[in-house]
Design a protein around this motif. Structure first.
Motif, PDB file in Angstrom:
ATOM      1  N   LYS A 179       0.838  -1.201   0.000  1.00  0.00           N
ATOM      2  CA  LYS A 179       0.000   0.000   0.000  1.00  0.00           C
ATOM      3  C   LYS A 179       0.875   1.256   0.000  1.00  0.00           C
ATOM      4  CE  LYS A 179      -3.786   2.194   2.513  1.00  0.00           C
ATOM      5  NZ  LYS A 179      -4.687   2.095   3.662  1.00  0.00           N
ATOM      6  N   GLU A 180       1.928   1.254   0.807  1.00  0.00           N
ATOM      7  CA  GLU A 180       2.847   2.398   0.848  1.00  0.00           C
ATOM      8  C   GLU A 180       3.568   2.561  -0.488  1.00  0.00           C
ATOM      9  OE1 GLU A 180       4.042   2.344   5.598  1.00  0.00           O
ATOM     10  OE2 GLU A 180       5.144   1.076   4.186  1.00  0.00           O
ATOM     11  N   TRP A 181       3.962   1.436  -1.098  1.00  0.00           N
ATOM     12  CA  TRP A 181       4.647   1.485  -2.384  1.00  0.00           C
ATOM     13  C   TRP A 181       3.738   2.076  -3.460  1.00  0.00           C
ATOM     14  CZ3 TRP A 181       3.662  -0.601  -7.182  1.00  0.00           C
ATOM     15  CH2 TRP A 181       4.681  -0.464  -8.117  1.00  0.00           C
ATOM     16  N   ILE A 182       2.483   1.621  -3.520  1.00  0.00           N
ATOM     17  CA  ILE A 182       1.539   2.142  -4.505  1.00  0.00           C
ATOM     18  C   ILE A 182       1.324   3.639  -4.291  1.00  0.00           C
ATOM     19  CG2 ILE A 182      -0.886   2.100  -5.258  1.00  0.00           C
ATOM     20  CD1 ILE A 182      -0.777  -0.961  -4.888  1.00  0.00           C
ATOM     21  N   LYS A 183       1.156   4.050  -3.046  1.00  0.00           N
ATOM     22  CA  LYS A 183       0.958   5.471  -2.748  1.00  0.00           C
ATOM     23  C   LYS A 183       2.163   6.286  -3.194  1.00  0.00           C
ATOM     24  CE  LYS A 183      -0.676   8.457   0.930  1.00  0.00           C
ATOM     25  NZ  LYS A 183      -1.171   8.531   2.297  1.00  0.00           N
ATOM     26  N   LYS A 184       3.368   5.788  -2.923  1.00  0.00           N
ATOM     27  CA  LYS A 184       4.599   6.469  -3.332  1.00  0.00           C
ATOM     28  C   LYS A 184       4.666   6.591  -4.851  1.00  0.00           C
ATOM     29  CE  LYS A 184       9.511   5.447  -3.462  1.00  0.00           C
ATOM     30  NZ  LYS A 184       9.501   4.697  -4.686  1.00  0.00           N
ATOM     31  N   SER A 229       4.563  10.070  -7.041  1.00  0.00           N
ATOM     32  CA  SER A 229       5.690  10.361  -7.924  1.00  0.00           C
ATOM     33  C   SER A 229       5.218  10.538  -9.370  1.00  0.00           C
ATOM     34  CB  SER A 229       6.710   9.223  -7.823  1.00  0.00           C
ATOM     35  OG  SER A 229       7.737   9.397  -8.757  1.00  0.00           O
ATOM     36  N   LEU A 230       4.351   9.645  -9.823  1.00  0.00           N
ATOM     37  CA  LEU A 230       3.846   9.739 -11.188  1.00  0.00           C
ATOM     38  C   LEU A 230       2.985  10.984 -11.361  1.00  0.00           C
ATOM     39  CD1 LEU A 230       3.773   8.414 -13.986  1.00  0.00           C
ATOM     40  CD2 LEU A 230       1.753   7.132 -13.219  1.00  0.00           C
ATOM     41  N   LYS A 231       2.161  11.287 -10.386  1.00  0.00           N
ATOM     42  CA  LYS A 231       1.326  12.490 -10.457  1.00  0.00           C
ATOM     43  C   LYS A 231       2.195  13.735 -10.591  1.00  0.00           C
ATOM     44  CE  LYS A 231      -2.173  15.188  -7.986  1.00  0.00           C
ATOM     45  NZ  LYS A 231      -1.695  16.411  -8.534  1.00  0.00           N
ATOM     46  N   GLU A 232       3.239  13.822  -9.796  1.00  0.00           N
ATOM     47  CA  GLU A 232       4.147  14.965  -9.863  1.00  0.00           C
ATOM     48  C   GLU A 232       4.756  15.087 -11.264  1.00  0.00           C
ATOM     49  OE1 GLU A 232       8.360  16.074  -7.819  1.00  0.00           O
ATOM     50  OE2 GLU A 232       6.750  15.475  -6.457  1.00  0.00           O
ATOM     51  N   PHE A 233       5.161  13.959 -11.826  1.00  0.00           N
ATOM     52  CA  PHE A 233       5.741  13.975 -13.175  1.00  0.00           C
ATOM     53  C   PHE A 233       4.701  14.396 -14.213  1.00  0.00           C
ATOM     54  CE2 PHE A 233       6.660  12.163 -17.276  1.00  0.00           C
ATOM     55  CZ  PHE A 233       7.997  12.477 -17.466  1.00  0.00           C
ATOM     56  N   LEU A 234       3.526  13.773 -14.181  1.00  0.00           N
ATOM     57  CA  LEU A 234       2.504  14.037 -15.191  1.00  0.00           C
ATOM     58  C   LEU A 234       1.920  15.442 -15.080  1.00  0.00           C
ATOM     59  CD1 LEU A 234       0.698  10.571 -15.272  1.00  0.00           C
ATOM     60  CD2 LEU A 234       2.342  11.504 -16.936  1.00  0.00           C
ATOM     61  N   ALA A 257      -0.219   5.719 -15.672  1.00  0.00           N
ATOM     62  CA  ALA A 257      -1.283   6.023 -14.704  1.00  0.00           C
ATOM     63  C   ALA A 257      -2.416   5.015 -14.844  1.00  0.00           C
ATOM     64  CB  ALA A 257      -1.796   7.449 -14.915  1.00  0.00           C
ATOM     65  N   ALA A 258      -2.711   4.610 -16.081  1.00  0.00           N
ATOM     66  CA  ALA A 258      -3.758   3.610 -16.301  1.00  0.00           C
ATOM     67  C   ALA A 258      -3.378   2.289 -15.647  1.00  0.00           C
ATOM     68  CB  ALA A 258      -4.010   3.422 -17.795  1.00  0.00           C
ATOM     69  N   HIS A 259      -2.106   1.907 -15.757  1.00  0.00           N
ATOM     70  CA  HIS A 259      -1.667   0.665 -15.101  1.00  0.00           C
ATOM     71  C   HIS A 259      -1.855   0.744 -13.589  1.00  0.00           C
ATOM     72  CE1 HIS A 259      -0.214  -1.464 -18.531  1.00  0.00           C
ATOM     73  NE2 HIS A 259       0.741  -0.598 -18.812  1.00  0.00           N
TER      74      HIS A 259
END
Length: 181
Positions: A4-9, A13-18, A130-132
């Motif tokens: 759960k922590e890994w997915i949140k991280k 991270s992806l949100k910041e990039f996108l 993000a879809a994945h």
């Protein structure tokens, strides 16, 4: 670190990039698997069905997810069916339409349809990540809550596995300088 922590991280991270892509938000289907796209050959008409996930979202998410869905929904997922760049470009040209009917980016004061096409290619592939994450996480929830006999856990793991396989490749995509010349 828990899963759960890994997915949140990864999501953060992806949100910041996108967020840096300035991708447009559109009304999106959000579940454009091939079974949700019907083609009537006699009428030469395309129908989209199953709008339960439709809402405003990033254009790149909808298109990137569409490309991911080429892998199918049954185990084992066929990731080799993800469209090649040439196949994606053909789809994206149809999506954008003819240059004289669309609004394209202006590069150096000139309308540049190829620049917009390349930009959408990069955007769609980056948002496919993000879809994945979205569908992988969705599948984990379904594995705990759904009464449907389906290997949601396996599907979720496959989506997160492909996220990891493609992450570096897709995040390193950039517009080529040749489109600016």
């Amino acid at each position: 670190m828990t899963s759960k922590e890994w997915i949140k991280k990864e999501l953060n991270s992806l949100k910041e990039f996108l967020d840096q892509t300035n991708a447009p938000v559109v009304f999106a289907h959000n579940d454009l698997l091939p079974a949700n796209i019907l083609y009537d050959k006699e009428e030469d008409h395309v129908w989209f069905i199953d709008y339960e996930y439709a809402s405003y979202n990033y254009r790149g998410f909808d298109i990137g997810n569409h490309f991911c869905e080429f892998a199918g929904t049954r185990s084992p997922l066929q990731w080799e069916a993800y469209p090649s760049k040439a196949e994606q470009m053909e789809f994206l040209r149809a999506y954008l339409g003819e240059p004289n009917t669309c609004q394209f980016s202006h590069v150096g004061g000139e309308t540049d349809a190829e620049h917009e096409l390349e930009r959408l290619y990069v955007e769609a592939n980056q948002f496919s990540l993000a879809a994945h994450l979205f569908w992988g996480t969705w599948a984990f929830v379904q594995s705990e809550t759904s009464d449907i006999d389906y290997d949601y856990m396996g599907y979720g793991l496959a989506r997160l596995g492909e996220y990891l396989n493609r992450k570096h490749e897709f995040l390193s995509l950039q517009l080529t300088l040749s489109v600016y010349e």
